[in-house]
Motif scaffolding. Structure first.
Motif, PDB file in Angstrom:
ATOM      1  N   TYR A 190      11.987  -4.102 -20.582  1.00  0.00           N
ATOM      2  CA  TYR A 190      12.490  -3.551 -19.370  1.00  0.00           C
ATOM      3  C   TYR A 190      11.455  -2.765 -19.018  1.00  0.00           C
ATOM      4  CZ  TYR A 190      17.104  -5.594 -20.756  1.00  0.00           C
ATOM      5  OH  TYR A 190      18.110  -6.453 -21.203  1.00  0.00           O
ATOM      6  N   ARG A 191      11.401  -2.439 -17.479  1.00  0.00           N
ATOM      7  CA  ARG A 191      10.581  -1.456 -16.880  1.00  0.00           C
ATOM      8  C   ARG A 191      11.606  -0.337 -16.428  1.00  0.00           C
ATOM      9  NH1 ARG A 191       5.325  -2.495 -13.506  1.00  0.00           N
ATOM     10  NH2 ARG A 191       4.784  -3.230 -15.506  1.00  0.00           N
ATOM     11  N   VAL A 192      11.669   0.852 -16.808  1.00  0.00           N
ATOM     12  CA  VAL A 192      12.556   1.761 -16.204  1.00  0.00           C
ATOM     13  C   VAL A 192      11.689   2.929 -15.710  1.00  0.00           C
ATOM     14  CG1 VAL A 192      14.461   1.175 -17.450  1.00  0.00           C
ATOM     15  CG2 VAL A 192      13.041   2.780 -18.143  1.00  0.00           C
ATOM     16  N   ALA A 193      12.230   3.798 -14.958  1.00  0.00           N
ATOM     17  CA  ALA A 193      11.702   4.944 -14.205  1.00  0.00           C
ATOM     18  C   ALA A 193      12.474   6.065 -14.913  1.00  0.00           C
ATOM     19  CB  ALA A 193      11.504   5.004 -13.011  1.00  0.00           C
ATOM     20  N   GLY A 194      11.723   7.325 -15.564  1.00  0.00           N
ATOM     21  CA  GLY A 194      12.730   8.545 -15.852  1.00  0.00           C
ATOM     22  C   GLY A 194      11.559   9.337 -16.454  1.00  0.00           C
ATOM     23  N   SER A 195      12.318  10.347 -16.677  1.00  0.00           N
ATOM     24  CA  SER A 195      11.464  11.537 -17.337  1.00  0.00           C
ATOM     25  C   SER A 195      11.376  11.337 -18.865  1.00  0.00           C
ATOM     26  CB  SER A 195      11.886  12.819 -16.980  1.00  0.00           C
ATOM     27  OG  SER A 195      13.315  13.348 -17.549  1.00  0.00           O
ATOM     28  N   ASP A 196      10.713  12.286 -19.734  1.00  0.00           N
ATOM     29  CA  ASP A 196      10.712  12.311 -20.972  1.00  0.00           C
ATOM     30  C   ASP A 196      12.159  12.785 -21.570  1.00  0.00           C
ATOM     31  OD1 ASP A 196      10.049  14.897 -20.245  1.00  0.00           O
ATOM     32  OD2 ASP A 196       9.047  15.513 -21.898  1.00  0.00           O
ATOM     33  N   TRP A 197      12.680  13.629 -20.873  1.00  0.00           N
ATOM     34  CA  TRP A 197      13.800  14.043 -21.336  1.00  0.00           C
ATOM     35  C   TRP A 197      14.906  12.804 -21.384  1.00  0.00           C
ATOM     36  CZ3 TRP A 197      16.034  18.237 -23.283  1.00  0.00           C
ATOM     37  CH2 TRP A 197      17.301  18.166 -23.348  1.00  0.00           C
ATOM     38  N   GLU A 198      14.807  11.940 -20.292  1.00  0.00           N
ATOM     39  CA  GLU A 198      15.731  10.855 -20.297  1.00  0.00           C
ATOM     40  C   GLU A 198      15.506   9.984 -21.311  1.00  0.00           C
ATOM     41  OE1 GLU A 198      16.837  11.231 -15.571  1.00  0.00           O
ATOM     42  OE2 GLU A 198      14.856  10.430 -16.281  1.00  0.00           O
ATOM     43  N   LEU A 199      14.218   9.535 -21.444  1.00  0.00           N
ATOM     44  CA  LEU A 199      13.839   8.516 -22.364  1.00  0.00           C
ATOM     45  C   LEU A 199      13.295   8.569 -23.929  1.00  0.00           C
ATOM     46  CD1 LEU A 199      11.542   6.685 -19.754  1.00  0.00           C
ATOM     47  CD2 LEU A 199      14.025   6.107 -20.258  1.00  0.00           C
ATOM     48  N   ASP A 200      13.252  10.217 -24.067  1.00  0.00           N
ATOM     49  CA  ASP A 200      12.950  10.591 -25.724  1.00  0.00           C
ATOM     50  C   ASP A 200      14.536  10.846 -26.143  1.00  0.00           C
ATOM     51  OD1 ASP A 200      10.567   9.999 -26.475  1.00  0.00           O
ATOM     52  OD2 ASP A 200       9.691  11.679 -25.233  1.00  0.00           O
ATOM     53  N   SER A 201      14.776  10.747 -27.464  1.00  0.00           N
ATOM     54  CA  SER A 201      15.830  11.157 -28.076  1.00  0.00           C
ATOM     55  C   SER A 201      16.449  12.504 -27.858  1.00  0.00           C
ATOM     56  CB  SER A 201      15.758  10.634 -29.682  1.00  0.00           C
ATOM     57  OG  SER A 201      14.875  11.571 -30.031  1.00  0.00           O
ATOM     58  N   TYR A 202      15.518  13.313 -27.461  1.00  0.00           N
ATOM     59  CA  TYR A 202      15.910  14.777 -27.478  1.00  0.00           C
ATOM     60  C   TYR A 202      16.793  15.151 -26.244  1.00  0.00           C
ATOM     61  CZ  TYR A 202      11.555  15.289 -24.820  1.00  0.00           C
ATOM     62  OH  TYR A 202      10.615  15.080 -24.031  1.00  0.00           O
ATOM     63  N   GLY A 203      16.801  14.135 -25.175  1.00  0.00           N
ATOM     64  CA  GLY A 203      17.554  14.371 -23.920  1.00  0.00           C
ATOM     65  C   GLY A 203      18.714  13.815 -24.115  1.00  0.00           C
ATOM     66  N   GLY A 204      19.159  13.157 -25.175  1.00  0.00           N
ATOM     67  CA  GLY A 204      20.473  12.583 -25.544  1.00  0.00           C
ATOM     68  C   GLY A 204      21.040  11.238 -24.773  1.00  0.00           C
ATOM     69  N   TYR A 205      20.095  10.527 -24.008  1.00  0.00           N
ATOM     70  CA  TYR A 205      20.363   9.510 -23.417  1.00  0.00           C
ATOM     71  C   TYR A 205      19.994   8.262 -24.342  1.00  0.00           C
ATOM     72  CZ  TYR A 205      21.088  12.016 -19.152  1.00  0.00           C
ATOM     73  OH  TYR A 205      21.695  12.955 -18.344  1.00  0.00           O
ATOM     74  N   THR A 206      18.975   8.471 -25.405  1.00  0.00           N
ATOM     75  CA  THR A 206      18.654   7.348 -26.129  1.00  0.00           C
ATOM     76  C   THR A 206      19.036   7.589 -27.638  1.00  0.00           C
ATOM     77  OG1 THR A 206      16.629   7.992 -26.283  1.00  0.00           O
ATOM     78  CG2 THR A 206      16.977   6.772 -24.373  1.00  0.00           C
ATOM     79  N   ASP A 207      19.191   6.722 -28.252  1.00  0.00           N
ATOM     80  CA  ASP A 207      19.279   6.849 -29.876  1.00  0.00           C
ATOM     81  C   ASP A 207      18.057   6.532 -30.546  1.00  0.00           C
ATOM     82  OD1 ASP A 207      20.041   6.182 -32.496  1.00  0.00           O
ATOM     83  OD2 ASP A 207      22.094   5.688 -31.922  1.00  0.00           O
ATOM     84  N   PRO A 208      17.656   7.364 -31.367  1.00  0.00           N
ATOM     85  CA  PRO A 208      16.542   7.189 -32.158  1.00  0.00           C
ATOM     86  C   PRO A 208      16.557   5.857 -32.879  1.00  0.00           C
ATOM     87  CG  PRO A 208      17.247   9.642 -32.696  1.00  0.00           C
ATOM     88  CD  PRO A 208      18.180   8.698 -31.888  1.00  0.00           C
ATOM     89  N   ALA A 209      17.541   5.267 -33.429  1.00  0.00           N
ATOM     90  CA  ALA A 209      17.722   3.983 -34.040  1.00  0.00           C
ATOM     91  C   ALA A 209      17.071   2.917 -33.026  1.00  0.00           C
ATOM     92  CB  ALA A 209      18.994   3.597 -34.372  1.00  0.00           C
ATOM     93  N   TRP A 210      17.141   3.208 -31.916  1.00  0.00           N
ATOM     94  CA  TRP A 210      16.486   2.216 -30.682  1.00  0.00           C
ATOM     95  C   TRP A 210      15.301   1.760 -31.122  1.00  0.00           C
ATOM     96  CZ3 TRP A 210      19.353   4.123 -25.902  1.00  0.00           C
ATOM     97  CH2 TRP A 210      21.016   3.790 -26.042  1.00  0.00           C
ATOM     98  N   GLU A 211      14.479   3.061 -31.434  1.00  0.00           N
ATOM     99  CA  GLU A 211      13.010   2.766 -31.778  1.00  0.00           C
ATOM    100  C   GLU A 211      12.132   2.664 -30.381  1.00  0.00           C
ATOM    101  OE1 GLU A 211      11.956   0.215 -35.262  1.00  0.00           O
ATOM    102  OE2 GLU A 211      13.233   1.554 -36.616  1.00  0.00           O
ATOM    103  N   LEU A 212      12.645   3.086 -29.283  1.00  0.00           N
ATOM    104  CA  LEU A 212      11.931   3.061 -28.120  1.00  0.00           C
ATOM    105  C   LEU A 212      10.510   3.506 -28.213  1.00  0.00           C
ATOM    106  CD1 LEU A 212      14.644   3.919 -25.504  1.00  0.00           C
ATOM    107  CD2 LEU A 212      14.054   1.637 -26.435  1.00  0.00           C
ATOM    108  N   LYS A 213       9.647   2.920 -27.644  1.00  0.00           N
ATOM    109  CA  LYS A 213       8.299   3.366 -27.470  1.00  0.00           C
ATOM    110  C   LYS A 213       7.676   3.398 -26.011  1.00  0.00           C
ATOM    111  CE  LYS A 213       7.254   1.053 -31.739  1.00  0.00           C
ATOM    112  NZ  LYS A 213       8.449   0.574 -31.931  1.00  0.00           N
ATOM    113  N   PRO A 214       8.360   4.525 -25.400  1.00  0.00           N
ATOM    114  CA  PRO A 214       7.997   4.764 -23.890  1.00  0.00           C
ATOM    115  C   PRO A 214       6.554   5.216 -23.860  1.00  0.00           C
ATOM    116  CG  PRO A 214       9.427   6.397 -24.590  1.00  0.00           C
ATOM    117  CD  PRO A 214       9.366   5.511 -25.700  1.00  0.00           C
TER     118      PRO A 214
END
Length: 74
Positions: free
Chosen positions: A19-43
């Motif tokens: 998926y291609r999304v737009a967002g800030s590091d706050w939204e896309l990294d786990s410290y923002g609370g919107y993502t789960d570290p278990a997802w292992e996202l690599k934005p």
């Protein structure tokens, strides 16, 4: 996010899809609370313009308006 699961529209995110999304590091990294570290996202981030600079440029280009004063200050 609904009930701890990530949706795109009404569909659950497909882990096999990219998926291609737009967002800030706050939204896309786990410290923002919107993502789960278990997802292992690599934005990756493309930041040619910093948000305050973009806002300043936009506001500067706007026509000035006058608003009636509805009371006294002070």
């Amino acid at each position: 996010m609904r009930a701890g699961q990530l949706y795109v529209g009404d569909e659950l995110v497909d882990p096999e899809r990219i998926y291609r999304v737009a967002g800030s590091d706050w939204e896309l990294d786990s410290y923002g609370g919107y993502t789960d570290p278990a997802w292992e996202l690599k934005p990756t981030y493309d930041m040619p313009t910093i948000l305050p600079e973009a806002l300043e440029a936009y506001v500067t280009l706007q026509k000035r308006i006058s608003l009636p004063v509805m009371g006294r200050l002070g």
